[in-house]
Design a protein around this motif. Structure first.
Motif, PDB file in Angstrom:
ATOM      1  N   ASN A  78      -8.863 -17.597 -23.637  1.00 34.44           N
ATOM      2  CA  ASN A  78      -9.294 -17.933 -22.275  1.00 34.44           C
ATOM      3  C   ASN A  78      -8.182 -17.758 -21.243  1.00 34.44           C
ATOM      4  N   ALA A  79      -7.037 -17.236 -21.654  1.00 37.63           N
ATOM      5  CA  ALA A  79      -5.867 -17.175 -20.774  1.00 37.63           C
ATOM      6  C   ALA A  79      -6.107 -16.344 -19.523  1.00 37.63           C
ATOM      7  N   LYS A  80      -6.774 -15.215 -19.641  1.00 36.61           N
ATOM      8  CA  LYS A  80      -7.007 -14.357 -18.469  1.00 36.61           C
ATOM      9  C   LYS A  80      -7.769 -15.118 -17.388  1.00 36.61           C
ATOM     10  N   THR A  81      -8.859 -15.776 -17.765  1.00 35.19           N
ATOM     11  CA  THR A  81      -9.658 -16.546 -16.810  1.00 35.19           C
ATOM     12  C   THR A  81      -8.849 -17.708 -16.253  1.00 35.19           C
ATOM     13  N   TRP A  82      -8.142 -18.421 -17.118  1.00 39.85           N
ATOM     14  CA  TRP A  82      -7.339 -19.574 -16.688  1.00 39.85           C
ATOM     15  C   TRP A  82      -6.258 -19.132 -15.705  1.00 39.85           C
ATOM     16  N   LEU A  83      -5.549 -18.055 -16.028  1.00 38.14           N
ATOM     17  CA  LEU A  83      -4.500 -17.567 -15.133  1.00 38.14           C
ATOM     18  C   LEU A  83      -5.075 -17.144 -13.789  1.00 38.14           C
ATOM     19  N   GLU A  84      -6.214 -16.450 -13.822  1.00 32.83           N
ATOM     20  CA  GLU A  84      -6.839 -16.030 -12.567  1.00 32.83           C
ATOM     21  C   GLU A  84      -7.196 -17.225 -11.698  1.00 32.83           C
ATOM     22  N   LYS A  85      -7.654 -18.324 -12.297  1.00 29.48           N
ATOM     23  CA  LYS A  85      -7.957 -19.539 -11.532  1.00 29.48           C
ATOM     24  C   LYS A  85      -6.692 -20.114 -10.900  1.00 29.48           C
ATOM     25  N   CYS A  86      -5.547 -19.851 -11.515  1.00 30.33           N
ATOM     26  CA  CYS A  86      -4.254 -20.296 -10.981  1.00 30.33           C
ATOM     27  C   CYS A  86      -3.686 -19.295  -9.978  1.00 30.33           C
ATOM     28  N   GLY A  87      -4.407 -18.193  -9.739  1.00 29.79           N
ATOM     29  CA  GLY A  87      -3.926 -17.165  -8.822  1.00 29.79           C
ATOM     30  C   GLY A  87      -2.885 -16.248  -9.436  1.00 29.79           C
ATOM     31  N   ILE A  88      -2.889 -16.134 -10.759  1.00 34.04           N
ATOM     32  CA  ILE A  88      -1.898 -15.334 -11.486  1.00 34.04           C
ATOM     33  C   ILE A  88      -2.625 -14.211 -12.229  1.00 34.04           C
ATOM     34  N   GLU A  89      -2.080 -13.023 -12.143  1.00 36.20           N
ATOM     35  CA  GLU A  89      -2.664 -11.895 -12.861  1.00 36.20           C
ATOM     36  C   GLU A  89      -1.881 -11.615 -14.141  1.00 36.20           C
ATOM     37  N   MET A  90      -2.618 -11.369 -15.230  1.00 44.53           N
ATOM     38  CA  MET A  90      -1.971 -10.868 -16.439  1.00 44.53           C
ATOM     39  C   MET A  90      -1.396  -9.496 -16.103  1.00 44.53           C
ATOM     40  N   ARG A  91      -0.400  -9.067 -16.884  1.00 47.84           N
ATOM     41  CA  ARG A  91       0.175  -7.749 -16.625  1.00 47.84           C
ATOM     42  C   ARG A  91       0.059  -6.858 -17.850  1.00 47.84           C
ATOM     43  N   GLU A  92       0.162  -5.577 -17.595  1.00 52.49           N
ATOM     44  CA  GLU A  92       0.153  -4.590 -18.665  1.00 52.49           C
ATOM     45  C   GLU A  92       1.416  -4.749 -19.510  1.00 52.49           C
ATOM     46  N   PHE A  94       3.155  -2.990 -23.379  1.00 51.21           N
ATOM     47  CA  PHE A  94       3.047  -2.075 -24.521  1.00 51.21           C
ATOM     48  C   PHE A  94       1.990  -0.999 -24.280  1.00 51.21           C
ATOM     49  N   GLY A  95       1.705  -0.670 -23.015  1.00 49.37           N
ATOM     50  CA  GLY A  95       0.700   0.324 -22.698  1.00 49.37           C
ATOM     51  C   GLY A  95      -0.728  -0.201 -22.730  1.00 49.37           C
ATOM     52  N   PHE A  96      -0.903  -1.491 -22.919  1.00 54.67           N
ATOM     53  CA  PHE A  96      -2.232  -2.105 -22.952  1.00 54.67           C
ATOM     54  C   PHE A  96      -2.558  -2.688 -21.584  1.00 54.67           C
ATOM     55  N   LYS A  97      -3.722  -2.380 -21.077  1.00 50.09           N
ATOM     56  CA  LYS A  97      -4.186  -2.937 -19.811  1.00 50.09           C
ATOM     57  C   LYS A  97      -4.377  -4.440 -19.982  1.00 50.09           C
ATOM     58  N   PRO A  98      -4.237  -5.204 -18.909  1.00 44.63           N
ATOM     59  CA  PRO A  98      -4.359  -6.669 -18.997  1.00 44.63           C
ATOM     60  C   PRO A  98      -5.813  -7.125 -19.080  1.00 44.63           C
ATOM     61  N   LEU A  99      -6.477  -6.775 -20.167  1.00 38.18           N
ATOM     62  CA  LEU A  99      -7.886  -7.101 -20.358  1.00 38.18           C
ATOM     63  C   LEU A  99      -8.091  -8.332 -21.227  1.00 38.18           C
ATOM     64  N   GLU A 100      -7.272  -8.454 -22.260  1.00 39.74           N
ATOM     65  CA  GLU A 100      -7.399  -9.540 -23.241  1.00 39.74           C
ATOM     66  C   GLU A 100      -6.088  -9.616 -24.011  1.00 39.74           C
ATOM     67  N   PRO A 101      -5.920 -10.604 -24.902  1.00 40.91           N
ATOM     68  CA  PRO A 101      -4.685 -10.691 -25.677  1.00 40.91           C
ATOM     69  C   PRO A 101      -4.446  -9.451 -26.534  1.00 40.91           C
ATOM     70  N   VAL A 112      -0.402 -12.704 -24.355  1.00 40.69           N
ATOM     71  CA  VAL A 112      -0.675 -12.151 -23.027  1.00 40.69           C
ATOM     72  C   VAL A 112       0.604 -12.321 -22.208  1.00 40.69           C
ATOM     73  N   TYR A 113       0.755 -11.436 -21.228  1.00 40.09           N
ATOM     74  CA  TYR A 113       1.967 -11.421 -20.411  1.00 40.09           C
ATOM     75  C   TYR A 113       1.616 -11.550 -18.938  1.00 40.09           C
ATOM     76  N   PHE A 114       2.526 -12.183 -18.180  1.00 37.70           N
ATOM     77  CA  PHE A 114       2.384 -12.309 -16.736  1.00 37.70           C
ATOM     78  C   PHE A 114       3.758 -12.570 -16.156  1.00 37.70           C
ATOM     79  N   SER A 121       9.536 -12.527 -16.798  1.00 36.26           N
ATOM     80  CA  SER A 121       8.460 -12.238 -17.739  1.00 36.26           C
ATOM     81  C   SER A 121       8.060 -13.515 -18.468  1.00 36.26           C
ATOM     82  N   LEU A 122       6.770 -13.857 -18.380  1.00 35.65           N
ATOM     83  CA  LEU A 122       6.242 -15.028 -19.068  1.00 35.65           C
ATOM     84  C   LEU A 122       5.166 -14.574 -20.035  1.00 35.65           C
ATOM     85  N   GLU A 123       5.047 -15.316 -21.116  1.00 33.97           N
ATOM     86  CA  GLU A 123       4.123 -14.931 -22.181  1.00 33.97           C
ATOM     87  C   GLU A 123       3.473 -16.173 -22.755  1.00 33.97           C
TER      88      GLU A 123
END
Length: 151
Positions: A78-92, A94-101, A112-114, A121-123
């Protein structure tokens, strides 16, 4: 001898702005000084020190300016949704788009990274219950499909 990690430190450019950001992540402010602040990650067990200084502008490298916070798998999913509610975007990463862990099968960790406001860099990371495998990095949903097909 060593029982765990007690503290880690990051440089920041504005201590007040950083205090607001890390409080938003749910960390408890333990001590604030004029140009430094300490947050409990786990009360009386581990904390994060933030230091307002010019070094907040040094170029990022994985060996510096990086902190990984341990979370459980449900929270990581649930990190992507939780971070977005905090106004924070996950980041790309290892070449993976910030879609999921992302899963590192050889370490059996998912993460996940942000960034914080200074680009540190936070993880969020969790250990998976499966055994390590010699497979390339993949999204968590692909890892779960792989494990289901394997069994």
């Amino acid at each position: 001898m060593i029982k765990g990690l007690y503290e880690a430190h990051l440089p920041v450019s504005n201590i007040c702005k950083s205090i607001e950001f890390y409080r938003g992540l749910g960390l408890d402010l333990a001590i604030k000084y004029e140009k430094a602040a300490f947050f409990w990650i786990v009360k009386n067990e581990s904390w994060l020190g933030l230091w307002e200084c010019e070094q907040a502008q040094i170029t990022y490298h994985p060996s510096i300016r990086h902190i990984a916070f341990r979370v459980d798998l449900g929270d990581l999913k649930n990190a992507k949704t939780w971070l977005e509610k905090c106004g924070i975007e996950m980041r790309e990463e290892f070449g993976f788009k910030p879609l999921e862990p992302i899963v590192m099968p050889d370490q059996t960790h998912a993460m996940v990274y942000f960034h914080d406001p200074d680009g540190n860099s936070l993880e969020f990371i969790c250990k998976l219950s499966s055994e390590p495998e010699d497979k390339p990095k993949m999204y968590l949903s692909d890892w779960e499909k792989y494990l289901n097909n394997k069994n």
